[in-house]
Scaffold this active site. Structure first.
Site, PDB file in Angstrom:
ATOM      1  N   LYS A 130      61.636  34.191   3.927  1.00 25.64           N
ATOM      2  CA  LYS A 130      61.498  35.648   3.879  1.00 25.64           C
ATOM      3  C   LYS A 130      62.805  36.250   3.373  1.00 25.64           C
ATOM      4  CE  LYS A 130      60.394  39.907   5.906  1.00 25.64           C
ATOM      5  NZ  LYS A 130      59.255  40.684   5.525  1.00 25.64           N
ATOM      6  N   ASP A 162      55.898  54.976   2.090  1.00 21.90           N
ATOM      7  CA  ASP A 162      56.205  53.672   1.532  1.00 21.90           C
ATOM      8  C   ASP A 162      57.314  53.180   2.444  1.00 21.90           C
ATOM      9  OD1 ASP A 162      57.567  51.581   0.108  1.00 21.90           O
ATOM     10  OD2 ASP A 162      56.269  52.122  -1.568  1.00 21.90           O
ATOM     11  N   HIS A 163      56.986  52.284   3.344  1.00 21.08           N
ATOM     12  CA  HIS A 163      57.949  52.006   4.412  1.00 21.08           C
ATOM     13  C   HIS A 163      59.242  51.384   3.876  1.00 21.08           C
ATOM     14  CE1 HIS A 163      56.248  47.935   4.348  1.00 21.08           C
ATOM     15  NE2 HIS A 163      57.270  47.525   5.062  1.00 21.08           N
ATOM     16  N   GLU A 184      58.029  36.500   0.974  1.00 22.58           N
ATOM     17  CA  GLU A 184      57.545  36.407   2.349  1.00 22.58           C
ATOM     18  C   GLU A 184      57.194  34.962   2.639  1.00 22.58           C
ATOM     19  OE1 GLU A 184      55.328  39.874   4.029  1.00 22.58           O
ATOM     20  OE2 GLU A 184      54.525  39.876   2.005  1.00 22.58           O
ATOM     21  N   ASP A 218      35.011  60.085  16.460  1.00 22.25           N
ATOM     22  CA  ASP A 218      34.279  59.523  15.325  1.00 22.25           C
ATOM     23  C   ASP A 218      34.612  60.439  14.148  1.00 22.25           C
ATOM     24  OD1 ASP A 218      32.485  59.072  13.333  1.00 22.25           O
ATOM     25  OD2 ASP A 218      30.720  58.957  14.625  1.00 22.25           O
ATOM     26  N   ALA A 230      50.024  51.343  14.983  1.00 23.95           N
ATOM     27  CA  ALA A 230      50.439  52.320  15.996  1.00 23.95           C
ATOM     28  C   ALA A 230      51.241  51.612  17.078  1.00 23.95           C
ATOM     29  CB  ALA A 230      49.216  53.014  16.581  1.00 23.95           C
ATOM     30  N   LYS A 231      50.730  50.475  17.515  1.00 24.15           N
ATOM     31  CA  LYS A 231      51.394  49.781  18.622  1.00 24.15           C
ATOM     32  C   LYS A 231      52.696  49.108  18.175  1.00 24.15           C
ATOM     33  CE  LYS A 231      47.190  48.206  19.995  1.00 24.15           C
ATOM     34  NZ  LYS A 231      46.191  47.375  20.625  1.00 24.15           N
ATOM     35  N   HIS A 234      55.915  49.336  -3.306  1.00 25.70           N
ATOM     36  CA  HIS A 234      57.282  49.023  -2.875  1.00 25.70           C
ATOM     37  C   HIS A 234      58.213  48.660  -4.042  1.00 25.70           C
ATOM     38  CE1 HIS A 234      55.286  49.121   0.895  1.00 25.70           C
ATOM     39  NE2 HIS A 234      54.828  47.897   0.890  1.00 25.70           N
ATOM     40  N   ALA A 280      44.853  55.424  16.675  1.00 21.92           N
ATOM     41  CA  ALA A 280      45.842  55.231  17.739  1.00 21.92           C
ATOM     42  C   ALA A 280      45.718  53.891  18.451  1.00 21.92           C
ATOM     43  CB  ALA A 280      45.724  56.358  18.763  1.00 21.92           C
ATOM     44  N   GLY A 291      45.193  51.114  16.836  1.00 23.43           N
ATOM     45  CA  GLY A 291      45.450  50.080  15.816  1.00 23.43           C
ATOM     46  C   GLY A 291      46.786  49.364  15.999  1.00 23.43           C
ATOM     47  N   ASP A 292      46.884  48.311  15.225  1.00 31.56           N
ATOM     48  CA  ASP A 292      48.051  47.453  15.274  1.00 31.56           C
ATOM     49  C   ASP A 292      49.331  48.187  14.856  1.00 31.56           C
ATOM     50  OD1 ASP A 292      49.034  44.838  15.599  1.00 31.56           O
ATOM     51  OD2 ASP A 292      49.292  44.773  13.408  1.00 31.56           O
TER      52      ASP A 292
HETATM   53  C1  BG6 Z   1      53.126  45.772   3.478  1.00 33.84           C
HETATM   54  C2  BG6 Z   1      52.148  44.792   2.886  1.00 33.84           C
HETATM   55  O1  BG6 Z   1      53.089  46.980   2.774  1.00 33.84           O
HETATM   56  O2  BG6 Z   1      54.437  45.224   3.416  1.00 33.84           O
HETATM   57  C3  BG6 Z   1      52.225  43.452   3.586  1.00 33.84           C
HETATM   58  O3  BG6 Z   1      50.833  45.311   3.016  1.00 33.84           O
HETATM   59  C4  BG6 Z   1      53.647  42.951   3.605  1.00 33.84           C
HETATM   60  O4  BG6 Z   1      51.377  42.504   2.953  1.00 33.84           O
HETATM   61  C5  BG6 Z   1      54.591  44.022   4.131  1.00 33.84           C
HETATM   62  O5  BG6 Z   1      53.691  41.815   4.441  1.00 33.84           O
HETATM   63  C6  BG6 Z   1      56.031  43.589   3.995  1.00 33.84           C
HETATM   64  O6  BG6 Z   1      56.829  44.498   4.673  1.00 33.84           O
HETATM   65  P1  BG6 Z   1      58.190  44.047   5.349  1.00 33.84           P
HETATM   66  O7  BG6 Z   1      58.764  45.300   5.892  1.00 33.84           O
HETATM   67  O8  BG6 Z   1      57.823  43.022   6.395  1.00 33.84           O
HETATM   68  O9  BG6 Z   1      58.987  43.424   4.261  1.00 33.84           O
END
Ligand code: BG6
Length: 494
Positions: free
Chosen positions: A344, A176-177, A215, A84, A17-18, A239, A12, A14-15
């Site tokens: 990008k 997988d975002h 990127e 922990d 999370a924020k 991805h 919680a 971590g980066d």
């Molecule tokens: C992450 C990778 O899964 O996806 C990062 O670990 C990468 O290295 C990131 O920068 C890219 O995601 P986005 O949403 O910024 O294209």
């Protein structure tokens, strides 16, 4: 609809999370998907107070809240527990807090666990969740797990077996975002809701597909992680292959979770196995050296913080996959990803087969581009006639693009993914069969690269990767349709 639920977030402080989780939960709150009957337990090692945690959450929201009161009300649902992961006693305390908050907020025993920590702890946490009866079979119990899911087939299998001790496959949501991105979801609409594309989405009409995940940033402060991962595992194993599976899948019997999943899994399982010689030819690795973009000088990968001396880790991966189905057999799916590239941009380019020349005029290939980010939209190149009395063909570009951030109307990927978890919908998550098949393929490439059977090509920061990645497409009789480097070069910026 509002879902009563208790979230427990491991990691919680971590980066992630924020930056992502708290703002996304807030958006769900604002939209009314979670309301009075939800609570969040945040855990991490640091000894934070509830007040400090609430303040951290509020700060993470930026200008999302309509007013300070809304932010405070939201943050009042957050509780902090110093933890922990190896200490059994801490799980006992967690269970007690869970029971108390469950009562207080009426969460009906519904629980979502989010593991946003170093992957080596995932198994330990899952084990304790069961042994300490935090997972107790009451209400819904769902586990959200961040990437990386293993670093090879063997480690992924081990992790999966550990999770399976506590959770069934349908309770595990592997993030997988990219699957939460608006335009990745839009691929379904483009492909299946348009008669003009649905019937030509196959090897008879499509010449090749190009997927770029470029990127402009370097490894930033993530050198420690990245140097052990590299572009192939960081972006392609997950991805790129997920996006590819949506592009290449057959039409599902229906658009429900099970049928879509079945078709996606088929793509993974039909990734054509390539011989070692083919892999050596078809997969390119690169690493950035220093370089200049627009008057700005960027350091080489080897000079970034936390990178081992003479590291051979690739910051660029490019290559070609084939999907051995009747629909796409022999159609190249090119991909490339890299850090410190010109610009990008994530986009998919569908290059259609060449039309016949007419009246002695050369017809360009139709090209459909799906822009995933930072702009979202589509464009389509078609051939038209130039105005005038003679007959000359000229390509016209039909384009619909907008800057999603500027409009602010595309949901953040995590918001969409949380929403799906609350609804028990795992369509936009990676299924174990997908993960397994992707590692099986990627392991082979990793082995060849680790044995140094192919060169690590250097490319200057600001370029679009090593020359070898351009030569690869040329060897297939095509080229990268998206050329931001040319654009920069023509304007003297590179
Ligand atoms: C992450 C990778 O899964 O996806 C990062 O670990 C990468 O290295 C990131 O920068 C890219 O995601 P986005 O949403 O910024 O294209």
């Amino acid at each position: 609809m509002t879902t009563p639920v208790l979230f427990t977030i491991f990691g919680a402080s971590g980066d992630l999370a924020k930056r992502k989780l708290y703002p996304s939960l807030f958006r769900l709150y604002k939209a009314g998907h979670i309301a009075e009957n939800f609570a969040v337990i945040g855990t991490a090692r640091r000894p934070w107070t509830k007040e400090f945690f609430e303040q951290t959450v509020i700060e993470s929201l930026g200008n999302l809240p309509d007013n300070p009161r809304q932010a405070y009300e939201f943050a009042s649902h957050f509780y902090y527990q110093s933890h922990d992961v190896n200490d059994t006693e801490h799980y006992v305390a967690l269970r007690q807090l869970q029971a108390k908050l469950g009562q207080q907020y009426g969460t009906q025993e519904n629980k979502v666990f989010f593991l946003s920590m170093a992957p080596e702890f995932f198994g330990t946490i899952a084990k304790h969740l069961k042994s300490e009866e935090i997972v107790n079979g009451k209400g819904f119990e769902r586990l959200i797990i961040e990437k990386p899911f293993g670093t090879s087939l063997a480690t992924a299998e081990k992790l999966n077996a550990e999770l399976a001790e506590t959770f069934e496959e349908d309770q595990i949501y592997r993030i997988d975002h990219y699957l939460g991105k608006e335009m990745v979801q839009n691929i379904f609409a483009v492909r299946f809701a348009n008669i003009i594309f649905e019937h030509i989405w196959n090897r008879d009409f499509i010449d090749n597909v190009q997927i770029s995940f470029a990127e402009s940033i370097g490894v930033e402060d993530r050198g420690g992680y990245y140097d052990h991962s590299g572009a192939l595992k960081d972006m392609i194993q997950n991805h790129a292959l997920q996006v590819l599976s949506i592009l290449a899948m057959d039409t599902p019997k229906s658009f429900n979770e099970a049928d879509v999943r079945t078709e996606k899994i088929k793509v993974f399982q039909n990734l054509k196995k390539q011989t070692n010689e083919e892999i050596k030819r078809n997969f390119i690795r690169g690493q950035y050296t220093d370089g200049q973009i627009d008057g700005h000088t960027y350091a080489a990968y080897l000079d970034e913080p936390n990178i081992t001396e003479n590291s051979q880790t690739e910051t660029f991966a490019g290559g070609v996959f084939f999907v051995d189905t009747d629909r796409f057999r022999d159609v190249p799916f090119f991909f490339r990803t890299g850090k410190r590239l010109t610009e990008k941009g994530t986009r998919v380019t569908i290059v259609f087969k060449k039309a016949t020349d007419i009246f002695g005029q050369h017809a360009e290939q139709n090209i459909l581009t799906i822009y995933i980010q930072p702009t979202e939209g589509f464009s389509l190149f078609i051939n038209g006639k130039e105005v005038g009395s003679s007959f000359s063909l000229t390509p016209a570009k039909l384009s619909f693009r907008h800057n999603a951030d500027a409009l602010g109307n595309s949901p953040e990927a995590y918001e969409k993914l949380f929403f799906d978890v609350l609804n028990g919908d795992s369509t936009n998550f990676s299924h174990w069969e997908e993960v397994k098949a992707s590692w099986t393929f990627i392991d082979q490439v990793v082995r060849i690269w680790q044995e140094n059977q192919v060169p690590l090509h250097l490319y200057p920061a600001g370029s679009m990767g090593p020359q070898a990645a351009f030569d690869l497409l040329e060897s297939y009789g095509t080229d990268w349709h998206w050329k931001p480097d040319t654009w920069y070069r023509e304007r003297g910026l590179l």
